[in-house]
Write a protein that holds these residues in place. Structure first.
Motif, PDB file in Angstrom:
ATOM      1  N   UNK A  51       0.875  -1.157  -0.126  1.00  0.00           N
ATOM      2  CA  UNK A  51      -0.020   0.030   0.156  1.00  0.00           C
ATOM      3  C   UNK A  51       0.926   1.243   0.017  1.00  0.00           C
ATOM      4  N   UNK A  52       1.873   1.305   0.690  1.00  0.00           N
ATOM      5  CA  UNK A  52       2.718   2.431   0.983  1.00  0.00           C
ATOM      6  C   UNK A  52       3.636   2.675  -0.406  1.00  0.00           C
ATOM      7  N   UNK A  53       3.998   1.504  -1.096  1.00  0.00           N
ATOM      8  CA  UNK A  53       4.720   1.736  -2.497  1.00  0.00           C
ATOM      9  C   UNK A  53       3.548   2.134  -3.608  1.00  0.00           C
ATOM     10  N   UNK A  54       2.336   1.920  -3.511  1.00  0.00           N
ATOM     11  CA  UNK A  54       1.382   2.245  -4.635  1.00  0.00           C
ATOM     12  C   UNK A  54       1.092   3.738  -4.234  1.00  0.00           C
ATOM     13  N   UNK A  55       1.008   4.102  -3.040  1.00  0.00           N
ATOM     14  CA  UNK A  55       0.687   5.705  -2.588  1.00  0.00           C
ATOM     15  C   UNK A  55       2.093   6.347  -3.094  1.00  0.00           C
ATOM     16  N   UNK A  56       3.025   6.116  -2.945  1.00  0.00           N
ATOM     17  CA  UNK A  56       4.313   6.617  -3.339  1.00  0.00           C
ATOM     18  C   UNK A  56       4.855   6.931  -4.887  1.00  0.00           C
ATOM     19  N   UNK A  60      -0.271   4.355 -12.196  1.00  0.00           N
ATOM     20  CA  UNK A  60       0.524   4.218 -13.404  1.00  0.00           C
ATOM     21  C   UNK A  60       1.806   3.776 -13.418  1.00  0.00           C
ATOM     22  N   UNK A  61       2.795   4.316 -12.749  1.00  0.00           N
ATOM     23  CA  UNK A  61       4.208   3.759 -12.633  1.00  0.00           C
ATOM     24  C   UNK A  61       4.435   2.616 -12.022  1.00  0.00           C
ATOM     25  N   UNK A 175      21.161  -7.009 -13.121  1.00  0.00           N
ATOM     26  CA  UNK A 175      21.718  -6.786 -14.434  1.00  0.00           C
ATOM     27  C   UNK A 175      20.772  -6.059 -15.265  1.00  0.00           C
ATOM     28  N   UNK A 176      19.406  -6.502 -15.178  1.00  0.00           N
ATOM     29  CA  UNK A 176      18.485  -5.909 -16.378  1.00  0.00           C
ATOM     30  C   UNK A 176      17.254  -5.163 -15.657  1.00  0.00           C
ATOM     31  N   UNK A 177      16.922  -5.600 -14.387  1.00  0.00           N
ATOM     32  CA  UNK A 177      15.636  -5.216 -13.906  1.00  0.00           C
ATOM     33  C   UNK A 177      15.982  -3.810 -13.167  1.00  0.00           C
ATOM     34  N   UNK A 178      14.809  -2.918 -13.191  1.00  0.00           N
ATOM     35  CA  UNK A 178      14.897  -1.880 -12.271  1.00  0.00           C
ATOM     36  C   UNK A 178      14.766  -2.240 -10.725  1.00  0.00           C
ATOM     37  N   UNK A 179      15.594  -1.742  -9.809  1.00  0.00           N
ATOM     38  CA  UNK A 179      15.637  -2.110  -8.380  1.00  0.00           C
ATOM     39  C   UNK A 179      14.040  -1.620  -7.744  1.00  0.00           C
ATOM     40  N   UNK A 180      13.592  -0.634  -8.057  1.00  0.00           N
ATOM     41  CA  UNK A 180      12.483  -0.225  -7.426  1.00  0.00           C
ATOM     42  C   UNK A 180      11.194  -1.127  -8.037  1.00  0.00           C
ATOM     43  N   UNK A 181      11.382  -1.703  -9.395  1.00  0.00           N
ATOM     44  CA  UNK A 181      10.463  -2.523  -9.737  1.00  0.00           C
ATOM     45  C   UNK A 181      10.675  -4.151  -9.139  1.00  0.00           C
ATOM     46  N   UNK A 182      11.730  -4.279  -8.676  1.00  0.00           N
ATOM     47  CA  UNK A 182      11.990  -5.403  -8.007  1.00  0.00           C
ATOM     48  C   UNK A 182      11.517  -5.468  -6.594  1.00  0.00           C
TER      49      UNK A 182
END
Length: 291
Positions: A51-56, A60-61, A175-182
């Motif tokens: 929930x906190x991540x979705x708020x931040x 869309x992102x 090596x290929x993925x965005x750290x925030x996405x991970x």
């Protein structure tokens, strides 16, 4: 994603703030586990984190960051983090935070041991010796056969092993993925799986309990986001030694909140594991400089 200008001093401060958040999260979990079952607390940890991540990030992102070319590996990474958190919560119900944190410091040594067969990295005899000495330090903390440490401490060995595999998969995905996405992916996996188990263990939650539920998820989210920022700002080799400051946080919080003080053997074992980890970091840094 572009990397900002290197600032080791700021990165170190952010790292110490991150491990402080993780220690406060662990202490909050230990407090909640007095009245609530582990699956319910685990649900709070990941659901409020998500929930906190979705708020931040915003919806869309968040959807954009969830796109990945390696969903299976991302899911396995999330499962490993969820499992390690659950085992850690089971362990700290019965043993002090400082002892649990000390045993979990075995994870970086396990990463060294596993990096040879899994990633094909060369590990020299000195680093192997440090790994063996680190294991000996954990045995000093556990002292099997002496009956001094609660059997729940062995849950933390499972945490260290799962977190080592988690770290190795993170190296591969990094090596290929965005750290925030991970991070978002682990929150989604954790919240989804914990939501399947939590209803079977659910107990009534007071207003204070809900506030602590929100706190535990918020601390996890903030800690990971700050950690990502630390590694974007500073060199990993500069940050590694300061991750052991988490033991200081665990000692202080364990004493202030729960009156826990480690005994002499726990202190000795924690020192052995910490020094072994620092030596491994030193040897890896030397190897990087030679390369």
């Amino acid at each position: 994603m572009s990397r900002p200008e290197t600032d080791n001093a700021k990165g170190i401060l952010l790292l110490m703030l991150a491990v402080g958040c993780f220690s406060c999260m662990d202490a909050t979990a230990k407090f909640l586990l007095r009245d609530h079952a582990m699956p319910q607390v685990l649900w709070a940890r990941y659901s409020f984190h998500l929930l906190a991540m979705l708020l931040v990030l915003g919806p869309g992102r968040s959807l954009k960051l969830m796109r990945t070319s390696r969903p299976a590996l991302q899911s396995l990474r999330g499962l490993l983090l969820l499992g390690s958190t659950g085992f850690f919560f089971l362990g700290i119900q019965h043993i002090p935070l400082a002892a649990a944190t000390s045993i979990n410091f075995l994870a970086p040594l396990l990463v060294v041991a596993l990096s040879a067969p899994m990633l094909g990295e060369k590990v020299g005899p000195r680093r192997w010796a440090a790994v063996v000495i680190g294991f000996a330090g954990v045995l000093v903390i556990l002292r099997p056969g002496l009956g001094a440490m609660h059997p729940a401490a062995f849950y933390i060995l499972g945490v260290a092993l799962m977190f080592a595999f988690f770290s190795l998969i993170t190296r591969i995905l990094g090596r290929t993925e965005d750290p925030t996405g991970m991070l978002l992916y682990t929150a989604v996996i954790g919240a989804a799986l914990a939501s399947l188990a939590a209803p079977f263990y659910w107990t009534e939650v007071s207003l204070r309990g809900w506030l602590l539920f929100a706190l535990i998820g918020g601390l996890g989210c903030i800690g990971h986001l700050v950690l990502i920022k630390a590694y974007l700002l500073a060199e990993a080799s500069a940050l590694a030694p300061f991750s052991y400051s988490q033991l200081i946080w665990a000692l202080l919080l364990g004493f202030i909140l729960f009156g826990d003080l480690p005994d002499a053997l726990t202190v000795v074992g924690a020192g052995i594991v910490t020094l072994s980890g620092l030596y491994v970091w030193h040897r890896e840094r030397q190897a990087q400089h030679r390369a």
